[in-house]
Design an enzyme around this catalytic site. Sequence first.
Site, PDB file in Angstrom:
ATOM      1  N   LYS A 163       0.851  -1.199   0.000  1.00 44.17           N
ATOM      2  CA  LYS A 163       0.000   0.000   0.000  1.00 44.17           C
ATOM      3  C   LYS A 163       0.881   1.242   0.000  1.00 44.17           C
ATOM      4  O   LYS A 163       1.497   1.563   1.013  1.00 44.17           O
ATOM      5  CB  LYS A 163      -0.908   0.037   1.223  1.00 44.17           C
ATOM      6  CG  LYS A 163      -1.910   1.207   1.181  1.00 44.17           C
ATOM      7  CD  LYS A 163      -2.586   1.472   2.518  1.00 44.17           C
ATOM      8  CE  LYS A 163      -1.923   2.583   3.284  1.00 44.17           C
ATOM      9  NZ  LYS A 163      -2.041   3.925   2.639  1.00 44.17           N
ATOM     10  N   GLU A 179       9.919   0.391  10.655  1.00 46.18           N
ATOM     11  CA  GLU A 179      10.881   1.496  10.588  1.00 46.18           C
ATOM     12  C   GLU A 179      10.087   2.749  10.893  1.00 46.18           C
ATOM     13  O   GLU A 179       9.265   3.193  10.096  1.00 46.18           O
ATOM     14  CB  GLU A 179      11.542   1.543   9.208  1.00 46.18           C
ATOM     15  CG  GLU A 179      12.798   2.403   9.165  1.00 46.18           C
ATOM     16  CD  GLU A 179      12.514   3.815   8.730  1.00 46.18           C
ATOM     17  OE1 GLU A 179      12.552   4.712   9.617  1.00 46.18           O
ATOM     18  OE2 GLU A 179      12.252   4.040   7.548  1.00 46.18           O
ATOM     19  N   CYS A 213      12.661  10.760   8.334  1.00 43.64           N
ATOM     20  CA  CYS A 213      12.553  10.134   9.653  1.00 43.64           C
ATOM     21  C   CYS A 213      13.827  10.299  10.476  1.00 43.64           C
ATOM     22  O   CYS A 213      13.774  10.350  11.705  1.00 43.64           O
ATOM     23  CB  CYS A 213      12.215   8.651   9.503  1.00 43.64           C
ATOM     24  SG  CYS A 213      13.374   7.731   8.467  1.00 43.64           S
ATOM     25  N   GLU A 227       8.727  14.285  17.382  1.00 39.88           N
ATOM     26  CA  GLU A 227       9.076  14.363  15.962  1.00 39.88           C
ATOM     27  C   GLU A 227       8.137  15.340  15.259  1.00 39.88           C
ATOM     28  O   GLU A 227       6.920  15.165  15.265  1.00 39.88           O
ATOM     29  CB  GLU A 227       8.970  12.986  15.316  1.00 39.88           C
ATOM     30  CG  GLU A 227       9.398  12.980  13.859  1.00 39.88           C
ATOM     31  CD  GLU A 227       9.322  11.603  13.224  1.00 39.88           C
ATOM     32  OE1 GLU A 227      10.244  11.244  12.477  1.00 39.88           O
ATOM     33  OE2 GLU A 227       8.328  10.890  13.488  1.00 39.88           O
TER      34      GLU A 227
END
Length: 500
Positions: free
Chosen positions: A193, A269, A303, A401
């Site tokens: 996806k 991840e 990231c 983050e």
Amino acid sequence: MPATFSHHFDTPLYDEKATIQTGLFINGVFVDGLNHSTIDVINPSTGKTITQVSEGTAKDVDRAVEAARHAFNTSWGLKVSGATRGQFLYKLATLMEESLDEIAAIESLDNGTAFGVVKGWVVPFSIGLIRYYAGWADKISGQVIETDEGRLTYTRHEPIGVVGQIIPWNAPLLMFAMKIAPALAAGNTIVIKPSELTPLSALRVCSLVQEAGFPPGVLNVVVGYGNTVGSAISSHMDIDKIAFTGSTLTGRKVMEAASKSNLKNITLELGGKSPNIIFNDADVDQAVNWACHGIFFAQGQICFAGSRIYVQSGIYDEFLAKFTARSKMHKIGDPFGADSYQGPQISSTQTERVMGYIKSGVDQGAKVHLGGQRHGEQNGNFITPTIFTNTTPDMKIVQEEIFGPVSVVIKFEDRQDVIRQANDTIYGLAAAVFTQNISQAFEVGHALKAGTVNCYNEVSAAVPFGGFKQSGIGREYGSYALEHYVNVKAMHINIGHKME
């Protein structure tokens, strides 16, 4: 029949036409979703609709899994040699290389990263990943293990089966290549996806998968929303493994669904809040250059962005002045502009999220040293490079983050002080150390709780990448990634043993 989207790129950097099939890619062909609904794909630079793509549902995941299972049992997996799988991957990489400029333009249009960056690094690196794992496909082997003279013992590394994969919007082509290449090399079939925000480059590559001659069902692409397609993949009883890249929050949901269904093998991840440590003896100009690259590359939507910049007190003022000057030089604008470095954030939602973090920094008492504003017209998603100072460790902008062009520059005094601050996070994806004292570099690097040190936006296909703590489970890249796509079987062959 699904629609075809054509777009003429009338830009200074690329002036050609691109054509993309907009259906789901299941069993080797493009098809409409069973609901015949579509998803708008939005240009992040303008806020306008680029095109519509077919919307997948849980039932579409079912038929993709059925196709993947059939292919695994009949035309992939252990039914073909590793050398043959490698040939298919090599062919795909070659076709991508022949269409490099077109793929780069599609990626920039859809994702907003500067065309020069995508053409110069993202697409070549993605092609290199596929070639790297093409080379591994016939080298995946077990061991012969010494036990005793009456027994032959060896291991086989067998493909797991049908793999579900979910990838994010921040580097869609790279994420696509990173996920499919090791899984296919190891002999698995795939249902993947892409993000509904950035599906176009994956769909374009599917046409090349067809051209390369992959057997139907080996690779299936189902575009859809996380709460439908993502959820269906995570909980599907006939998917043997799931690999996810995205936020830690969503990673928890994927892990929960995998465990509650058939206890899938899982690779995650996830997010990061990575420290960038600059000591007094560092080359300040180089540290500035790398720090800018570490946080502002791809609009900070990386990231392992180096968002927490720790600078030793002896060079703090010099570094901050040079870092500020360098950050002001970044050209913000149209990804197809000749000198654009920073494009838009991916969506209005993400833009508002980043601006919310900037507001929280101000509200909690931090100083906006540079930026902190939207750039240009409000229908685009551009944010100026932002530098905060005068922060405290408990602030949201230090702990969470942000996923945008926002950095905090923090003064430290000594080695133990900065190691403690750097490790004061739930994340552990990456870190960097700048010093000309090699002993200090090793000692600090070893003390940091991070999966990779000194890698900001500089990765290699051969070197493992992944996180400690809440930054994930498992590794991407290198031979380490292949370990997550095989089952290890131990075989014991009795030669001289007799049972009395």
